[in-house]
Design a protein around this motif. Structure first.
Motif, PDB file in Angstrom:
ATOM      1  N   ASP A 197       0.837  -1.200   0.000  1.00  0.00           N
ATOM      2  CA  ASP A 197       0.000   0.000   0.000  1.00  0.00           C
ATOM      3  C   ASP A 197       0.872   1.250   0.000  1.00  0.00           C
ATOM      4  N   GLU A 198       0.321   2.344  -0.524  1.00  0.00           N
ATOM      5  CA  GLU A 198       1.044   3.610  -0.504  1.00  0.00           C
ATOM      6  C   GLU A 198       0.861   4.382   0.796  1.00  0.00           C
ATOM      7  N   VAL A 199      -0.131   4.011   1.609  1.00  0.00           N
ATOM      8  CA  VAL A 199      -0.433   4.801   2.808  1.00  0.00           C
ATOM      9  C   VAL A 199      -0.453   3.954   4.070  1.00  0.00           C
ATOM     10  N   PHE A 200       0.179   2.801   4.053  1.00  0.00           N
ATOM     11  CA  PHE A 200       0.214   1.950   5.244  1.00  0.00           C
ATOM     12  C   PHE A 200       1.038   2.654   6.334  1.00  0.00           C
ATOM     13  N   GLY A 201       0.464   2.813   7.510  1.00  0.00           N
ATOM     14  CA  GLY A 201       1.195   3.429   8.608  1.00  0.00           C
ATOM     15  C   GLY A 201       1.197   4.944   8.589  1.00  0.00           C
ATOM     16  N   VAL A 202       0.297   5.563   7.833  1.00  0.00           N
ATOM     17  CA  VAL A 202       0.247   7.024   7.757  1.00  0.00           C
ATOM     18  C   VAL A 202      -0.635   7.607   8.860  1.00  0.00           C
ATOM     19  N   PHE A 203      -1.801   7.020   9.058  1.00  0.00           N
ATOM     20  CA  PHE A 203      -2.792   7.596   9.970  1.00  0.00           C
ATOM     21  C   PHE A 203      -2.532   7.115  11.404  1.00  0.00           C
ATOM     22  N   ASP A 204      -2.390   8.065  12.323  1.00  0.00           N
ATOM     23  CA  ASP A 204      -1.918   7.763  13.667  1.00  0.00           C
ATOM     24  C   ASP A 204      -2.824   6.784  14.415  1.00  0.00           C
ATOM     25  N   CYS A 227       6.614  -3.064   4.705  1.00  0.00           N
ATOM     26  CA  CYS A 227       5.620  -2.221   4.062  1.00  0.00           C
ATOM     27  C   CYS A 227       6.329  -1.178   3.226  1.00  0.00           C
ATOM     28  N   GLU A 228       5.570  -0.387   2.479  1.00  0.00           N
ATOM     29  CA  GLU A 228       6.164   0.691   1.697  1.00  0.00           C
ATOM     30  C   GLU A 228       5.441   1.985   2.017  1.00  0.00           C
ATOM     31  N   LEU A 229       6.163   3.098   1.882  1.00  0.00           N
ATOM     32  CA  LEU A 229       5.579   4.376   2.239  1.00  0.00           C
ATOM     33  C   LEU A 229       6.372   5.502   1.581  1.00  0.00           C
ATOM     34  N   VAL A 230       5.689   6.541   1.158  1.00  0.00           N
ATOM     35  CA  VAL A 230       6.357   7.737   0.655  1.00  0.00           C
ATOM     36  C   VAL A 230       7.111   8.374   1.819  1.00  0.00           C
ATOM     37  N   VAL A 251       7.184  -1.212  14.619  1.00  0.00           N
ATOM     38  CA  VAL A 251       8.313  -2.083  14.972  1.00  0.00           C
ATOM     39  C   VAL A 251       7.926  -3.012  16.122  1.00  0.00           C
ATOM     40  N   GLU A 252       7.209  -2.477  17.094  1.00  0.00           N
ATOM     41  CA  GLU A 252       6.745  -3.317  18.211  1.00  0.00           C
ATOM     42  C   GLU A 252       5.850  -4.447  17.712  1.00  0.00           C
ATOM     43  N   ALA A 253       5.150  -4.202  16.592  1.00  0.00           N
ATOM     44  CA  ALA A 253       4.240  -5.212  16.049  1.00  0.00           C
ATOM     45  C   ALA A 253       4.947  -6.198  15.132  1.00  0.00           C
ATOM     46  N   GLY A 254       6.176  -5.873  14.676  1.00  0.00           N
ATOM     47  CA  GLY A 254       6.894  -6.812  13.819  1.00  0.00           C
ATOM     48  C   GLY A 254       7.465  -6.230  12.542  1.00  0.00           C
ATOM     49  N   LEU A 255       7.387  -4.909  12.352  1.00  0.00           N
ATOM     50  CA  LEU A 255       7.966  -4.292  11.151  1.00  0.00           C
ATOM     51  C   LEU A 255       9.480  -4.461  11.152  1.00  0.00           C
ATOM     52  N   TYR A 256      10.031  -4.995  10.054  1.00  0.00           N
ATOM     53  CA  TYR A 256      11.482  -5.170   9.971  1.00  0.00           C
ATOM     54  C   TYR A 256      12.090  -4.462   8.765  1.00  0.00           C
ATOM     55  N   GLU A 257      11.258  -4.063   7.795  1.00  0.00           N
ATOM     56  CA  GLU A 257      11.801  -3.422   6.597  1.00  0.00           C
ATOM     57  C   GLU A 257      10.773  -2.454   6.030  1.00  0.00           C
ATOM     58  N   MET A 258      11.244  -1.285   5.570  1.00  0.00           N
ATOM     59  CA  MET A 258      10.357  -0.321   4.922  1.00  0.00           C
ATOM     60  C   MET A 258      10.932   0.060   3.568  1.00  0.00           C
ATOM     61  N   HIS A 259      10.045   0.080   2.614  1.00  0.00           N
ATOM     62  CA  HIS A 259      10.387   0.262   1.203  1.00  0.00           C
ATOM     63  C   HIS A 259       9.921   1.650   0.798  1.00  0.00           C
ATOM     64  N   PHE A 260      10.846   2.489   0.309  1.00  0.00           N
ATOM     65  CA  PHE A 260      10.379   3.784  -0.187  1.00  0.00           C
ATOM     66  C   PHE A 260      11.153   4.208  -1.422  1.00  0.00           C
ATOM     67  N   MET A 271      16.456   7.654  10.732  1.00  0.00           N
ATOM     68  CA  MET A 271      15.504   7.372  11.804  1.00  0.00           C
ATOM     69  C   MET A 271      15.042   5.916  11.745  1.00  0.00           C
ATOM     70  N   LEU A 272      14.751   5.422  10.529  1.00  0.00           N
ATOM     71  CA  LEU A 272      14.333   4.028  10.379  1.00  0.00           C
ATOM     72  C   LEU A 272      15.421   3.087  10.867  1.00  0.00           C
ATOM     73  N   ALA A 273      16.673   3.373  10.493  1.00  0.00           N
ATOM     74  CA  ALA A 273      17.788   2.526  10.915  1.00  0.00           C
ATOM     75  C   ALA A 273      17.923   2.528  12.438  1.00  0.00           C
ATOM     76  N   GLU A 274      17.759   3.690  13.078  1.00  0.00           N
ATOM     77  CA  GLU A 274      17.834   3.772  14.533  1.00  0.00           C
ATOM     78  C   GLU A 274      16.730   2.948  15.196  1.00  0.00           C
ATOM     79  N   CYS A 275      15.606   2.820  14.508  1.00  0.00           N
ATOM     80  CA  CYS A 275      14.488   2.021  15.028  1.00  0.00           C
ATOM     81  C   CYS A 275      14.646   0.534  14.718  1.00  0.00           C
ATOM     82  N   GLY A 276      15.720   0.181  14.014  1.00  0.00           N
ATOM     83  CA  GLY A 276      15.956  -1.213  13.671  1.00  0.00           C
ATOM     84  C   GLY A 276      15.250  -1.679  12.417  1.00  0.00           C
ATOM     85  N   VAL A 277      14.865  -0.746  11.558  1.00  0.00           N
ATOM     86  CA  VAL A 277      14.158  -1.084  10.324  1.00  0.00           C
ATOM     87  C   VAL A 277      15.124  -0.992   9.147  1.00  0.00           C
TER      88      VAL A 277
END
Length: 556
Positions: A295-302, A322-325, A338-347, A376-382
């Motif tokens: 999705d283009e908007v996964f993880g956008v809305f708080d 997931c992927e995100l702009v 990340v707490e839920a299991g996110l390990y990689e983000m594609h942008f 920031m993503l790298a600091e979060c372990g992503v």
């Protein structure tokens, strides 16, 4: 061809009735044995075994009590698509004779229009059932699509398909008068039927069909009934629809204006609905190891992200990417995911030049912002995974230098995907390239678009030219190797032109394409032997044992 003014029916009552029907269908379990005596429909996907539309419509039909079959005709083998063979057409014809459908519906993307014409011609040799085309090409170019189909669905198709089912149940194959379904009248004029309102509550749409009855797969000259997705390690899911941006090279640059006043374009399913589908797929796919949210908007809305993250963690969902702009990435949402299991983000970076990215590609975000988000993503372990478009005529050698400097500043190791710039008819970028003389109308024929996207979607390095821009693009192509030699070549190539360095870069780029993409057996084994030798020579026997164990685990 002429046009007749829009004959669209009033949206309110018609849409409300069909939405009520969709809600009823959503609550109805699918049949386990095909219903006898009712209408029969056949959905066809072209070059995509993973097709969300065809899997979705097959399940919608089953939950509607319709005798449905889904044919996945050829798969997406990036840069290595296989041509359609007579044997494969023969399998399709045999299925048509056996099913004897009352309607055939084909999902068509622009690269597959030549394939659609050939497949539909084969359909017409066997049956006089009406052919309905849907998907991106019919939505953007409905009049062109009526050159190969009897009816064309413009826009989202679930409500149109439910109306088609009602016509078939009534014993009619005349589909004229259905809102969102274009056709031609007796004089050959296109009848503009507008399009349906966008479905706002995506929870009403049934999950796509995976491993269900009456699914047929044709590829490599074979027909088989077992769903290959049941053996996949990945669970591919779409949590929503739509995007907030209109990048000039993307289909959303056309779809967003087309749907203004038609309901919210960006929509998400409820967290509970998404998680239910992931867990359903986990139960169906015993080898599944991770989920990918496409999705283009996964993880956008708080609020949505917080609710999803908490519920997904409690449900024990698999690790996911997931992927995100980049412009939309928020640290608090990343940490929750990340707490839920996110390990990689594609942008997508798409160009290392701020000017070209924003002014030509119409994509938001400056290099300084991209670096900030990546760190920031790298600091979060992503793990950061980036996309870059090469072969862009608007890019310059200086723009490629900027790309190399940007990639060097990214957190390492960096995952990088490189794609070739593509031109699709009517897209803003295409229109600009035409206007500036960078491409011609000959580059936009159906066959040209098909050939370019089927065999050069992933960037295929140009190793026959030695101009500075080409050498720098091939340096970028080598960066995923992340070796000292690659970075040295990239740095030196940015500093000055050198024929010897250029020859080395082109040779290595050709080698990488054959090794990593074409999986040339000789090069694969040569690389394996080199890695084993290096690890043994450095005394890294533990690492060698772990690699061998992982390789054996994947092969069993």
């Amino acid at each position: 061809m002429g046009y007749i003014a829009s004959m669209s029916m009033p949206v309110s009552s018609d849409t409300d009735q069909t939405l009520a029907q969709l809600a009823k269908v959503a609550a109805t379990p699918p049949w386990t044995s095909s219903p006898a005596g009712g209408p029969r429909v056949l959905f066809i996907s072209l070059y995509c075994f993973k097709s969300f539309p065809v899997r979705g419509f097959h399940q919608l039909a089953r939950q509607s009590g319709i005798d449905s079959h889904a044919v996945f005709f050829k798969d997406n083998l990036t840069n290595r698509h296989t041509p359609i063979t007579e044997d494969e057409i023969g399998y399709l014809k045999a299925l048509l004779r056996r099913i004897d459908p009352d309607m055939v519906a084909v999902s068509v993307l622009a690269p597959y229009v030549p394939a659609a014409r050939r497949v539909i011609a084969a359909v017409r040799e066997i049956t006089d059932a009406p052919v309905v085309a849907g998907g991106k090409h019919p939505t953007i170019s409905p009049d062109e699509a009526l050159g190969y189909a009897d009816y064309v669905c413009k826009g989202e198709g679930e409500l149109v398909v439910l109306d088609l089912f009602e016509r078939l149940r009534a014993g009619s194959r005349d589909f004229s008068g259905i809102q969102g379904l274009w056709h031609r009248d007796a004089e050959g004029r296109t009848v503009d039927m507008g399009q349906r309102m966008l479905i706002q509550d995506l929870d009403l749409i049934p999950f796509e069909a995976y491993g269900e009855p009456q699914m047929h797969f044709i590829e490599y000259g074979r027909l088989y009934e077992s769903d290959p997705e049941m053996e996949a390690e990945e669970i591919l899911v779409m949590a929503g629809r739509g995007c907030v941006y209109m990048c000039s090279y993307c289909v959303n640059s056309l779809l967003i204006p087309m749907n203004r006043g038609n309901g919210r374009f960006v929509r998400l399913r409820s967290p509970a609905n998404v998680i239910a589908q992931v867990m359903d797929r986990m139960a169906r796919q015993p080898k599944a190891r991770f989920a990918s949210f496409n999705d283009e908007v996964f993880g956008v809305f708080d609020d949505w992200t917080r609710e999803f993250s908490e519920a997904y963690r409690q449900a024990g969902g698999p690790p996911f990417n997931c992927e995100l702009v980049p412009k939309l990435i928020k640290e608090k949402n990343v940490r929750a995911l990340v707490e839920a299991g996110l390990y990689e983000m594609h942008f997508g970076i798409q160009s290392g030049s701020d000017e070209i990215r924003t002014d030509v590609l119409k994509r938001p975000g400056k290099n300084v912002e991209l670096l900030e988000k990546a760190r920031m993503l790298a600091e979060c372990g992503v793990q950061v995974q980036c996309d870059l478009i090469l072969g862009n005529p608007f890019d310059t050698a200086e723009a490629q230098e900027e790309s190399i400097r940007l990639l060097a500043a990214m957190p390492q190791p960096l995952k990088l995907n490189t794609y070739l710039m593509q031109y699709f008819p009517h897209y803003p970028l295409t229109e600009r390239a035409l206007k500036e003389g960078l491409i011609s109308a000959a580059d936009l024929t159906e066959d040209k678009v098909a050939d370019r996207t089927l065999y050069n979607w992933i960037y295929k390095p140009d190793v026959t030219h030695f101009d500075r821009k080409t050498i720098l693009e091939n340096c970028i192509y080598l960066i995923p190797w992340n070796t000292a030699l690659v970075w040295w070549l990239a740095k030196r190539s940015c500093e000055r032109s050198n024929p010897v360095l250029g020859a080395m870069v082109n040779g290595l780029a050709a080698w990488r394409y054959q090794l990593d993409f074409c999986a040339n057996p000789a090069l694969v084994w040569l690389r394996r032997l080199w890695l084993v030798g290096r690890m043994a020579a450095t005394g890294d026997l533990g690492g060698l044992r772990r690699r061998l164990a992982a390789r054996l685990a994947r092969s069993t």
